[in-house]
Design a protein around this motif. Structure first.
Motif, mmCIF file in Angstrom:
data_model
loop_
_atom_site.group_PDB
_atom_site.id
_atom_site.type_symbol
_atom_site.label_atom_id
_atom_site.label_comp_id
_atom_site.label_asym_id
_atom_site.label_seq_id
_atom_site.Cartn_x
_atom_site.Cartn_y
_atom_site.Cartn_z
ATOM 1 N N VAL A 33 2.166 7.417 -16.467
ATOM 2 C CA VAL A 33 0.705 7.542 -16.429
ATOM 3 C C VAL A 33 0.164 7.188 -15.046
ATOM 4 N N LEU A 34 0.774 6.206 -14.401
ATOM 5 C CA LEU A 34 0.297 5.706 -13.107
ATOM 6 C C LEU A 34 1.178 6.201 -11.958
ATOM 7 N N GLN A 35 1.735 7.399 -12.112
ATOM 8 C CA GLN A 35 2.643 7.908 -11.081
ATOM 9 C C GLN A 35 1.965 8.001 -9.719
ATOM 10 N N GLN A 36 0.696 8.436 -9.692
ATOM 11 C CA GLN A 36 -0.010 8.529 -8.418
ATOM 12 C C GLN A 36 -0.140 7.160 -7.758
ATOM 13 N N GLN A 37 -0.397 6.131 -8.574
ATOM 14 C CA GLN A 37 -0.527 4.787 -8.003
ATOM 15 C C GLN A 37 0.829 4.260 -7.516
ATOM 16 N N PHE A 38 1.893 4.553 -8.253
ATOM 17 C CA PHE A 38 3.223 4.106 -7.827
ATOM 18 C C PHE A 38 3.631 4.787 -6.522
ATOM 19 N N GLN A 39 3.258 6.063 -6.371
ATOM 20 C CA GLN A 39 3.619 6.811 -5.171
ATOM 21 C C GLN A 39 2.485 6.853 -4.153
ATOM 22 N N GLY A 40 1.378 6.149 -4.416
ATOM 23 C CA GLY A 40 0.229 6.190 -3.529
ATOM 24 C C GLY A 40 0.470 5.452 -2.227
ATOM 25 N N ASN A 41 -0.446 5.656 -1.281
ATOM 26 C CA ASN A 41 -0.361 4.999 0.020
ATOM 27 C C ASN A 41 -0.593 3.499 -0.118
ATOM 28 N N LEU A 42 0.066 2.742 0.745
ATOM 29 C CA LEU A 42 -0.147 1.298 0.752
ATOM 30 C C LEU A 42 -1.578 0.964 1.133
ATOM 31 N N THR A 43 -2.141 1.736 2.049
ATOM 32 C CA THR A 43 -3.545 1.559 2.432
ATOM 33 C C THR A 43 -4.179 2.922 2.593
ATOM 34 N N CYS A 44 -5.492 2.974 2.454
ATOM 35 C CA CYS A 44 -6.234 4.217 2.637
ATOM 36 C C CYS A 44 -7.294 4.004 3.712
ATOM 37 N N PRO A 45 -7.538 4.994 4.587
ATOM 38 C CA PRO A 45 -8.635 4.879 5.553
ATOM 39 C C PRO A 45 -9.962 4.687 4.836
ATOM 40 N N ASN A 46 -10.883 4.030 5.457
ATOM 41 C CA ASN A 46 -12.192 3.775 4.848
ATOM 42 C C ASN A 46 -12.859 5.081 4.451
ATOM 43 N N GLY A 47 -13.362 5.098 3.230
ATOM 44 C CA GLY A 47 -14.100 6.254 2.734
ATOM 45 C C GLY A 47 -13.250 7.324 2.094
ATOM 46 N N THR A 48 -11.906 7.165 2.116
ATOM 47 C CA THR A 48 -11.049 8.195 1.519
ATOM 48 C C THR A 48 -10.379 7.731 0.240
ATOM 49 N N HIS A 49 -10.490 6.444 -0.068
ATOM 50 C CA HIS A 49 -9.858 5.941 -1.285
ATOM 51 C C HIS A 49 -10.537 6.528 -2.509
#
Length: 479
Positions: A33-49
């Motif tokens: 269910v949380l595959q995107q979160q498991f494979q997501g970026n460690l950090t996101c640029p401001n305004g793109t999260h």
């Protein structure tokens, strides 16, 4: 009449037996269910999260643990490999030491494994994250796969010659209820409370399974004493040797291969289904994709008990095994080569999965002795998990090794579905071979009923013969 001889007592045993794996099945597919979160970026640029609940979530940066697709699929592969190794020994130990030992130790392992897995999420961005989460899945797999064996052993003991397929169907339904609730609520819970609290919530549900394990252990022990079978079964258990594996019949091994190839298609698909739906079909949010992926288990939840009753009534387990394998081919073909809405295929796959689970697993107690049933179940689970683990590894390789890729190319997804089709074809070949051998050896699996109710079978205290003897009509009137 002793209380343990009443139908109400065995269904009370069944209730707590069903609850053994409710929480652990919820935990098992949380990564899906949380595959995107498991494979997501460690950090996101401001305004793109983005929290991944909007329609165009795949175009936004998703903050997560930074795993690659290969690392993500390794979470499932190590679960399967652990099962493959542990369940053989676990089945033998359950046969030797009893159900009480099994439910206590293995439910405790699911609690410890899910706890370490949840704790690993606190080490985001550190080199400890993946080793801790893999260790958690390893312990969790050691417990959950083995817990299913003792669950099936308890079910087979209390319901043989009665409502066997119904009881197996209900245990599957309760397990899949955990899976279904995971697909419905985990993403929303994560969006509100975060991944760490979500994983700890899954651990809490495993604690519920541990409490149920203690309860069913008491009911099982008290019931066997009331039936006067505890001493006899202990004597038979002492005779169990690891060499007994050599005496398992050919039908058993063909049944095991049928199970392995079928599950090689279902489990790896569900593990990646949510992202597949978002990558191939337009307009699906992460939440909607999780709902559609969970339809495999939704169908199973709704149908398992009814399918169990049907198979208890008509028999024909071998024929059903061939049929559900053959009917699985169109589901994967639609996913591989068309843009037909994915809900059609996931519901379709859920229906065939329900018939497979209700016809294949309850057939094992019919062809092996009760005294070695734990060993036989353990070995079957081991072979199944070897296949599933290798399939997870192959799927991870097919989908690539790049971390945080916005969309996996469709040609990779198509190759994955072709791999699922290949496993399904192998399942059809194995199940046809099973029916040919079964017919030569008395047709035990394909006995049919004339509509008579299930006959109450006289309980053989030693349980030394197969649960369904080839020459006696324990399964009902033979057509």
């Amino acid at each position: 009449m002793a209380a343990a001889e009443r139908a109400s007592y065995r269904f009370a045993v069944l209730l707590f037996n069903c609850l053994l794996t409710f929480g652990s099945y919820f935990c098992f597919d949380i990564p899906s269910v949380l595959q995107q979160q498991f494979q997501g970026n460690l950090t996101c640029p401001n305004g793109t999260h983005h929290n991944s609940t909007g329609e165009n979530s795949t175009l936004d940066c998703v903050e997560g643990l930074g795993m690659t697709p290969a690392q993500y699929n390794l979470l499932y592969a190590i679960y399967a490999w652990t099962n493959a190794v542990v369940v053989i020994l676990a089945g033998f130990l359950i046969d030797k030491l009893g159900n009480g030992f099994g439910v206590f130790v293995f439910s405790l392992l699911t609690v410890l494994g899910s706890s370490i897995f949840a704790l690993g999420s606190h080490f985001k961005g550190s080199p400890y994250l993946l080793p801790m989460m893999l260790t958690g899945r390893l312990l969790f797999g050691s417990g959950n796969g083995s817990l299913t064996i003792v669950q099936n052993r308890i079910t087979a003991f209390w319901f043989k010659g009665k409502e066997l397929a119904l009881a197996f169907g209900l245990t599957l339904s309760f397990s899949r209820l955990g899976s279904v609730l995971n697909f419905f609520f985990t993403q929303q819970f994560e969006a509100k409370f975060g991944m760490q609290w979500t994983l700890w919530g899954g651990t809490l549900l495993c604690v519920l399974g541990f409490v149920s394990a203690l309860t069913v252990s008491v009911l099982d022990k008290v019931g066997m004493k009331q039936l006067g079978l505890d001493g006899v079964i202990q004597q038979e258990s002492k005779k169990v040797r690891i060499q007994d594996v050599q005496r398992l019949p050919l039908r058993y091994w063909l049944l095991v291969l049928t199970i392995m190839f079928f599950y090689n298609g279902v489990f790896p698909f569900v593990a990646d289904a949510s992202k597949f739906i978002q990558d191939k079909y337009s307009g699906y949010s992460q939440q909607a994709a999780a709902y559609i992926a969970g339809a495999v288990y939704d169908s199973s939840l709704v149908l398992s008990a009814a399918v169990g009753i049907l198979i208890d009534y008509v028999g024909l387990r071998g024929i059903f095994a061939v049929g559900c394998a053959a009917l699985t081919l169109p589901a994967f073909a639609l996913l591989a080569f068309t843009f037909v809405p994915p809900l059609v295929s996931t519901i379709w796959l859920g229906i065939t999965y329900s018939f497979a689970a209700a016809s294949m697993w309850p057939s094992i107690p019919l062809v092996v002795p009760q005294a070695t049933l734990g060993t036989a179940m353990g070995l079957a689970t081991s072979v199944q998990m070897i296949g599933v683990g290798l399939s997870n590894l192959i799927v991870g390789h097919i989908l690539g090794t790049k971390s945080s890729e916005l969309k996996i190319p469709l040609w990779r997804w198509q190759q994955m579905m072709i791999f699922m089709l290949a496993n399904t074809i192998a399942c059809i070949v194995a199940s046809i071979s099973l029916n040919v051998v079964d017919k030569k050896q008395g047709g035990t699996l394909n006995r049919t009923r004339k509509g008579a109710p299930v006959e109450q079978e006289d309980r053989d205290p030693a349980d030394a013969a197969p649960l369904l003897d080839d020459e006696t009509g324990n399964e009902g009137t033979v057509s």
